[in-house]
Scaffold this motif. Structure first.
Motif, PDB file in Angstrom:
ATOM      1  N   LYS A   1      39.223  31.310  38.150  1.00 10.73           N
ATOM      2  CA  LYS A   1      38.848  32.219  39.245  1.00 10.73           C
ATOM      3  C   LYS A   1      37.462  31.898  39.800  1.00 10.73           C
ATOM      4  N   LYS A   2      36.505  31.677  38.880  1.00 13.07           N
ATOM      5  CA  LYS A   2      35.136  31.429  39.333  1.00 13.07           C
ATOM      6  C   LYS A   2      35.045  30.081  40.065  1.00 13.07           C
TER       7      LYS A   2
ATOM      8  N   ASN B   1      22.211  25.570  44.894  1.00 11.10           N
ATOM      9  CA  ASN B   1      20.984  25.654  45.695  1.00 11.10           C
ATOM     10  C   ASN B   1      21.182  26.088  47.139  1.00 11.10           C
ATOM     11  N   HIS B   2      22.389  26.522  47.495  1.00  9.34           N
ATOM     12  CA  HIS B   2      22.577  26.926  48.885  1.00  9.34           C
ATOM     13  C   HIS B   2      22.058  28.350  49.060  1.00  9.34           C
ATOM     14  N   SER B   3      21.167  28.503  50.041  1.00 11.87           N
ATOM     15  CA  SER B   3      20.512  29.810  50.179  1.00 11.87           C
ATOM     16  C   SER B   3      21.483  30.895  50.652  1.00 11.87           C
ATOM     17  N   GLU B   4      22.629  30.517  51.212  1.00 12.37           N
ATOM     18  CA  GLU B   4      23.559  31.520  51.721  1.00 12.37           C
ATOM     19  C   GLU B   4      24.719  31.820  50.773  1.00 12.37           C
ATOM     20  N   VAL B   5      24.701  31.206  49.610  1.00 14.36           N
ATOM     21  CA  VAL B   5      25.742  31.501  48.616  1.00 14.36           C
ATOM     22  C   VAL B   5      25.064  32.055  47.369  1.00 14.36           C
ATOM     23  N   LYS B   6      25.365  33.296  47.070  1.00 15.17           N
ATOM     24  CA  LYS B   6      24.713  33.930  45.914  1.00 15.17           C
ATOM     25  C   LYS B   6      25.757  34.311  44.866  1.00 15.17           C
ATOM     26  N   LEU B   7      25.478  33.884  43.648  1.00 11.81           N
ATOM     27  CA  LEU B   7      26.344  34.246  42.536  1.00 11.81           C
ATOM     28  C   LEU B   7      25.662  35.341  41.733  1.00 11.81           C
TER      29      LEU B   7
ATOM     30  N   ILE C   1      30.584  38.086  43.027  1.00  7.44           N
ATOM     31  CA  ILE C   1      30.213  38.932  41.885  1.00  7.44           C
ATOM     32  C   ILE C   1      31.182  38.632  40.757  1.00  7.44           C
ATOM     33  N   ASN C   2      30.685  37.908  39.760  1.00  5.47           N
ATOM     34  CA  ASN C   2      31.530  37.523  38.632  1.00  5.47           C
ATOM     35  C   ASN C   2      31.589  38.675  37.620  1.00  5.47           C
ATOM     36  N   GLN C   3      32.721  38.845  36.986  1.00 12.23           N
ATOM     37  CA  GLN C   3      32.933  39.952  36.025  1.00 12.23           C
ATOM     38  C   GLN C   3      32.495  41.272  36.654  1.00 12.23           C
ATOM     39  N   ALA C   4      33.051  41.519  37.834  1.00 10.45           N
ATOM     40  CA  ALA C   4      32.637  42.688  38.621  1.00 10.45           C
ATOM     41  C   ALA C   4      32.909  44.002  37.906  1.00 10.45           C
ATOM     42  N   GLU C   5      33.769  43.973  36.874  1.00  7.89           N
ATOM     43  CA  GLU C   5      34.009  45.223  36.131  1.00  7.89           C
ATOM     44  C   GLU C   5      32.759  45.672  35.386  1.00  7.89           C
ATOM     45  N   LYS C   6      31.773  44.761  35.290  1.00 12.85           N
ATOM     46  CA  LYS C   6      30.522  45.140  34.631  1.00 12.85           C
ATOM     47  C   LYS C   6      29.638  46.022  35.515  1.00 12.85           C
ATOM     48  N   MET C   7      30.041  46.210  36.776  1.00 14.93           N
ATOM     49  CA  MET C   7      29.270  47.094  37.660  1.00 14.93           C
ATOM     50  C   MET C   7      29.338  48.523  37.141  1.00 14.93           C
ATOM     51  N   THR C   8      28.201  49.181  37.110  1.00 16.38           N
ATOM     52  CA  THR C   8      28.202  50.586  36.720  1.00 16.38           C
ATOM     53  C   THR C   8      28.872  51.393  37.843  1.00 16.38           C
TER      54      THR C   8
ATOM     55  N   PRO D   1      28.624  42.944  57.412  1.00 12.85           N
ATOM     56  CA  PRO D   1      28.282  42.183  58.609  1.00 12.85           C
ATOM     57  C   PRO D   1      29.335  41.091  58.854  1.00 12.85           C
ATOM     58  N   SER D   2      29.510  40.715  60.105  1.00 11.90           N
ATOM     59  CA  SER D   2      30.618  39.813  60.453  1.00 11.90           C
ATOM     60  C   SER D   2      30.505  38.446  59.773  1.00 11.90           C
ATOM     61  N   TYR D   3      29.295  38.032  59.452  1.00 11.06           N
ATOM     62  CA  TYR D   3      29.118  36.691  58.866  1.00 11.06           C
ATOM     63  C   TYR D   3      29.273  36.663  57.341  1.00 11.06           C
ATOM     64  N   ALA D   4      29.512  37.839  56.733  1.00  6.87           N
ATOM     65  CA  ALA D   4      29.475  37.885  55.265  1.00  6.87           C
ATOM     66  C   ALA D   4      30.850  37.924  54.619  1.00  6.87           C
ATOM     67  N   THR D   5      30.952  37.274  53.474  1.00  5.28           N
ATOM     68  CA  THR D   5      32.159  37.360  52.648  1.00  5.28           C
ATOM     69  C   THR D   5      31.738  37.717  51.223  1.00  5.28           C
ATOM     70  N   ILE D   6      32.415  38.675  50.643  1.00  3.61           N
ATOM     71  CA  ILE D   6      32.134  39.057  49.261  1.00  3.61           C
ATOM     72  C   ILE D   6      33.360  38.724  48.421  1.00  3.61           C
ATOM     73  N   ILE D   7      33.136  38.021  47.315  1.00  9.97           N
ATOM     74  CA  ILE D   7      34.252  37.699  46.418  1.00  9.97           C
ATOM     75  C   ILE D   7      33.995  38.372  45.080  1.00  9.97           C
ATOM     76  N   LEU D   8      34.870  39.304  44.723  1.00 11.57           N
ATOM     77  CA  LEU D   8      34.744  39.981  43.432  1.00 11.57           C
ATOM     78  C   LEU D   8      35.701  39.315  42.450  1.00 11.57           C
ATOM     79  N   ILE D   9      35.230  39.118  41.230  1.00 14.80           N
ATOM     80  CA  ILE D   9      36.079  38.502  40.204  1.00 14.80           C
ATOM     81  C   ILE D   9      36.241  39.483  39.045  1.00 14.80           C
ATOM     82  N   VAL D  10      37.488  39.781  38.702  1.00 15.87           N
ATOM     83  CA  VAL D  10      37.744  40.710  37.578  1.00 15.87           C
ATOM     84  C   VAL D  10      38.953  40.249  36.758  1.00 15.87           C
ATOM     85  N   ASN D  11      39.068  40.782  35.549  1.00 13.18           N
ATOM     86  CA  ASN D  11      40.271  40.549  34.749  1.00 13.18           C
ATOM     87  C   ASN D  11      41.396  41.439  35.252  1.00 13.18           C
ATOM     88  N   ILE D  12      41.077  42.720  35.412  1.00 19.98           N
ATOM     89  CA  ILE D  12      42.092  43.675  35.865  1.00 19.98           C
ATOM     90  C   ILE D  12      41.496  44.522  36.988  1.00 19.98           C
TER      91      ILE D  12
END
Ligand SMILES: [Zn+2]
Length: 327
Positions: free
Chosen positions: A39-40, A72-78, A111-118, A133-144
């Motif tokens: 997934k990651k 090192n890409h400034s527009e991709v944040k893990l 956001i890896n292991q997004a289930e860890k979010m409080t 925002p129109s330019y943004a994509t968020i990818i959440l990764i979870v088991n369930i």
């Protein structure tokens, strides 16, 4: 198809490639599935695809792609964390996401292991997912996915990662890792169709040792040599840190015997390289006893989770197994 180095998951990859090609990607993805399914890796390549400057995306060669590879890409944040993912982290994401990209046209947050979010963090993220925002994509990764707020899930495009065919893992191990047919078959079967598991087993130098130890123990139990089995049981101390895994191997052994006994087919068993011993043990124990033994092992697994007395639990398990066998 431009995604590389991912084993299996062709359906998902071609779907994502097509979305990239048509420039029809949603603002939020939710990658769901067991650990070790890639997934990651797929999320990172999807991020590359979103910011890649070539026609076939991701090209894995352009400056943007290479920057993502090196982190090192400034527009991709893990975003990932050993502990929980707190609201402060999501507030940081919210601040970052509002700043227009200056390198390229897109911004991607994984956001890896997004289930860890409080709970608070999830509620905060929900606001961002409502109006990204129109330019943004968020990818959440979870088991369930049910580990997230349903309102978060409903705002994401859910992509389900599933275990792949054993054959594909076996092919990968033969062609990319130089394994023999038999070696690759055993590892592929034990991987349960999860490539990450296969690679972990491959790196685990004690895998064969553990399997030999369990064969020794089961042989001694069958011969009524409880004392010897108990001695080997104390050898199990060496497995203390991975006891759940070891007991899974032990249960798989008796399951194999059961399957072999019922079908006489060795294609369905996991301990493919130990068929002679399985055949032998299958002739010695009846099905009811095998069911009881597997129950004893599973029960021990549960007890070990709450009971810290390791040695006692191991001894009780072996004695109970012995009792069933000799009865
Ligand atoms: Zn590229």
């Amino acid at each position: 198809m431009a995604f590389k180095g991912i084993v299996g998951q062709e359906r998902i990859l071609s779907y994502l490639s097509e979305a990239l090609l048509k420039n029809e990607t949603p603002h939020a993805y939710l990658f769901e599935g067991a650990d070790g399914l890639g997934k990651k890796a797929v999320a990172q390549q999807l991020a590359m695809g979103l910011i890649c400057t070539s026609k076939i995306k991701p090209c894995l060669k352009c400056n943007s792609c290479l920057k993502v590879v090196s982190g090192n890409h400034s527009e991709v944040k893990l975003i990932e964390s050993e502990g929980s993912i707190k609201i402060e982290t999501i507030r940081y994401l919210q601040k970052e996401i509002q700043l227009k990209p200056y390198e390229g046209k897109k911004k991607v947050f994984i956001i890896n292991q997004a289930e860890k979010m409080t709970q608070q963090a999830q509620n905060a993220l929900l606001k961002t997912l409502e109006e990204p925002p129109s330019y943004a994509t968020i990818i959440l990764i979870v088991n369930i996915s049910s580990s997230l707020l349903p309102t978060i899930v409903s705002r994401c495009q859910v992509i389900k990662f599933r275990p792949i065919e054993i054959q594909k893992i076996q092919d990968y191990l033969i062609h990319n890792k130089g394994l023999s047919y038999e070696e690759s078959k055993v590892i592929a079967l034990f991987s349960k169709g999860i490539i990450g598991n296969a690679l972990k087993i491959l790196e685990d130098e004690s895998f064969q040792e553990k399997r030999q130890l369990l064969v020794d123990i089961t042989k001694e139990l069958l011969r009524g040599k409880t004392l010897l089995a108990l001695e080997n049981g104390s050898l199990l101390t060496s497995q203390k840190n991975n006891i759940q895994e070891f007991l899974d191997l032990l249960a798989s052994w008796y399951r194999d015997i059961m399957i072999y006994k019922e079908t006489k087919e060795y294609h369905f068993i996991m301990n493919y390289d130990k068929i002679e011993e399985i055949n032998h043990q299958a002739s010695q124990v009846n099905l009811n006893k095998l069911k009881d033994i597997i129950y004893i092992i599973e029960d021990t697994k549960t007890k070990l989770k709450s009971n810290v007395n390791f040695q006692l639990n191991m001894e009780v398990m072996l004695l109970k197994m012995q009792e069933v066998i000799s009865w």
